[in-house]
Write a protein that holds these residues in place. Sequence first.
Motif, PDB file in Angstrom:
ATOM      1  N   GLU A   2       0.828  -1.194   0.000  1.00  0.00           N
ATOM      2  CA  GLU A   2       0.000   0.000   0.000  1.00  0.00           C
ATOM      3  C   GLU A   2       0.870   1.254   0.000  1.00  0.00           C
ATOM      4  O   GLU A   2       1.934   1.294   0.619  1.00  0.00           O
ATOM      5  N   ASN A   3       0.385   2.275  -0.691  1.00  0.00           N
ATOM      6  CA  ASN A   3       1.068   3.560  -0.799  1.00  0.00           C
ATOM      7  C   ASN A   3       2.377   3.471  -1.573  1.00  0.00           C
ATOM      8  O   ASN A   3       3.180   4.408  -1.555  1.00  0.00           O
ATOM      9  N   LYS A   4       2.602   2.360  -2.222  1.00  0.00           N
ATOM     10  CA  LYS A   4       3.780   2.217  -3.064  1.00  0.00           C
ATOM     11  C   LYS A   4       3.443   2.693  -4.477  1.00  0.00           C
ATOM     12  O   LYS A   4       2.304   2.954  -4.823  1.00  0.00           O
ATOM     13  N   THR A   5       4.468   2.799  -5.303  1.00  0.00           N
ATOM     14  CA  THR A   5       4.279   3.240  -6.678  1.00  0.00           C
ATOM     15  C   THR A   5       4.261   2.033  -7.611  1.00  0.00           C
ATOM     16  O   THR A   5       5.162   1.188  -7.561  1.00  0.00           O
ATOM     17  N   VAL A   6       3.240   1.972  -8.451  1.00  0.00           N
ATOM     18  CA  VAL A   6       3.075   0.874  -9.385  1.00  0.00           C
ATOM     19  C   VAL A   6       3.087   1.433 -10.804  1.00  0.00           C
ATOM     20  O   VAL A   6       2.419   2.425 -11.100  1.00  0.00           O
ATOM     21  N   GLY A   7       3.857   0.812 -11.677  1.00  0.00           N
ATOM     22  CA  GLY A   7       3.878   1.182 -13.083  1.00  0.00           C
ATOM     23  C   GLY A   7       3.095   0.175 -13.901  1.00  0.00           C
ATOM     24  O   GLY A   7       3.184  -1.028 -13.658  1.00  0.00           O
ATOM     25  N   ILE A   8       2.318   0.659 -14.850  1.00  0.00           N
ATOM     26  CA  ILE A   8       1.563  -0.225 -15.745  1.00  0.00           C
ATOM     27  C   ILE A   8       1.919   0.139 -17.176  1.00  0.00           C
ATOM     28  O   ILE A   8       1.507   1.188 -17.690  1.00  0.00           O
ATOM     29  N   LEU A   9       2.705  -0.710 -17.798  1.00  0.00           N
ATOM     30  CA  LEU A   9       3.090  -0.509 -19.190  1.00  0.00           C
ATOM     31  C   LEU A   9       1.994  -1.093 -20.071  1.00  0.00           C
ATOM     32  O   LEU A   9       1.909  -2.303 -20.253  1.00  0.00           O
ATOM     33  N   GLY A  10       1.133  -0.232 -20.568  1.00  0.00           N
ATOM     34  CA  GLY A  10       0.018  -0.672 -21.386  1.00  0.00           C
ATOM     35  C   GLY A  10      -1.311  -0.508 -20.675  1.00  0.00           C
ATOM     36  O   GLY A  10      -1.799  -1.442 -20.044  1.00  0.00           O
ATOM     37  N   CYS A  11      -1.897   0.687 -20.752  1.00  0.00           N
ATOM     38  CA  CYS A  11      -3.182   0.958 -20.111  1.00  0.00           C
ATOM     39  C   CYS A  11      -4.309   0.747 -21.114  1.00  0.00           C
ATOM     40  O   CYS A  11      -4.932   1.703 -21.608  1.00  0.00           O
ATOM     41  N   GLY A  12      -4.559  -0.511 -21.404  1.00  0.00           N
ATOM     42  CA  GLY A  12      -5.602  -0.886 -22.348  1.00  0.00           C
ATOM     43  C   GLY A  12      -6.795  -1.503 -21.658  1.00  0.00           C
ATOM     44  O   GLY A  12      -7.207  -1.058 -20.589  1.00  0.00           O
ATOM     45  N   PHE A  14      -7.318  -4.229 -19.958  1.00  0.00           N
ATOM     46  CA  PHE A  14      -7.066  -4.614 -18.571  1.00  0.00           C
ATOM     47  C   PHE A  14      -6.314  -3.537 -17.805  1.00  0.00           C
ATOM     48  O   PHE A  14      -6.666  -3.199 -16.673  1.00  0.00           O
ATOM     49  N   GLY A  15      -5.277  -2.975 -18.406  1.00  0.00           N
ATOM     50  CA  GLY A  15      -4.394  -2.065 -17.698  1.00  0.00           C
ATOM     51  C   GLY A  15      -5.081  -0.828 -17.161  1.00  0.00           C
ATOM     52  O   GLY A  15      -4.786  -0.378 -16.035  1.00  0.00           O
ATOM     53  N   LEU A  16      -6.017  -0.247 -17.914  1.00  0.00           N
ATOM     54  CA  LEU A  16      -6.672   0.977 -17.469  1.00  0.00           C
ATOM     55  C   LEU A  16      -7.595   0.737 -16.269  1.00  0.00           C
ATOM     56  O   LEU A  16      -7.488   1.461 -15.268  1.00  0.00           O
ATOM     57  N   PRO A  17      -8.500  -0.247 -16.303  1.00  0.00           N
ATOM     58  CA  PRO A  17      -9.318  -0.513 -15.115  1.00  0.00           C
ATOM     59  C   PRO A  17      -8.470  -0.896 -13.894  1.00  0.00           C
ATOM     60  O   PRO A  17      -8.813  -0.530 -12.763  1.00  0.00           O
ATOM     61  N   PHE A  18      -7.383  -1.612 -14.114  1.00  0.00           N
ATOM     62  CA  PHE A  18      -6.484  -1.968 -13.022  1.00  0.00           C
ATOM     63  C   PHE A  18      -5.849  -0.712 -12.431  1.00  0.00           C
ATOM     64  O   PHE A  18      -5.791  -0.543 -11.207  1.00  0.00           O
ATOM     65  N   ALA A  19      -5.405   0.191 -13.299  1.00  0.00           N
ATOM     66  CA  ALA A  19      -4.797   1.442 -12.847  1.00  0.00           C
ATOM     67  C   ALA A  19      -5.798   2.275 -12.052  1.00  0.00           C
ATOM     68  O   ALA A  19      -5.461   2.834 -10.996  1.00  0.00           O
TER      69      ALA A  19
END
Length: 259
Positions: A2-12, A14-19
């Motif tokens: 929690e409160n960490k930084t997460v990178g998502i390469l590909g906000c499509g 799946f990636g966008l709802p996850f983000a």
Amino acid sequence: MENKTVGILGCGWFGLPFAKTLVQLGYKVKGSTTSAEKLKDLAALGIEPYQINLNDNGELPAEFFKVDALFVNVPPRAKSEAVSTYPDKLRAVVKAAEGKVKQVVFISSTGVFEDGNFKIDENSKPQPDTDAGRALLAAEELCSKNEQFTTTIIRFAGLIGPGRNLAKFFTGRNGVPNGKAPVNLIALQDCIGICLRLLNTEAFGGIYHAVMPQHPSRNEFYTELCKASGMEKPIFKDELLAWKEVNSVNVANRLKLHF
């Protein structure tokens, strides 16, 4: 994490709802898109936006990779001539991640397995028989062999959810082959749930199969799906040709997650 930084390469898909889910839970999220027009959309959702196109062969932005966990969600396009160059594109991602991130989560596919008329799980060795499957397996191995970060591989089964009603591919069809073959599917909400649980438990490393434990036949599933969608039901052939049943032991045993 929690409160960490997460990178998502590909906000499509799946990636966008996850983000969006991560932002709502208080994570700092960096997300990438290939489209300059979508940068404002990501920013409006509280996602730190980056334009990254692996086809450009340009230098990747170092700042994007300074995260606690990086989700790599850029699958090869199965019908594209670029499939053969997919591992090379991932090699650039791996190089950019070195020294900046400790946890890399590579979103792969159960398509790395051939239809071998068998039941398989995370302990089974894939022998892909498609170009996309071979490219994905090469990318998995490329990430896993890197010793500068820990690699977790999540293999998604067939994706269903918003914008992916598979009934449209079968409605009204007659003589559809392989009616007895089992289906291997995963809903968007479960894709997100598995990735969230991975972050929360920090059970990084190894392979997870993201696939629902139920495996109805193609005839059963798609007939009911068409009926529920108000579409004309298909007629399947009562036969069992090439098939596979993909199962998961690690999602239940390591993540303690139920679909």
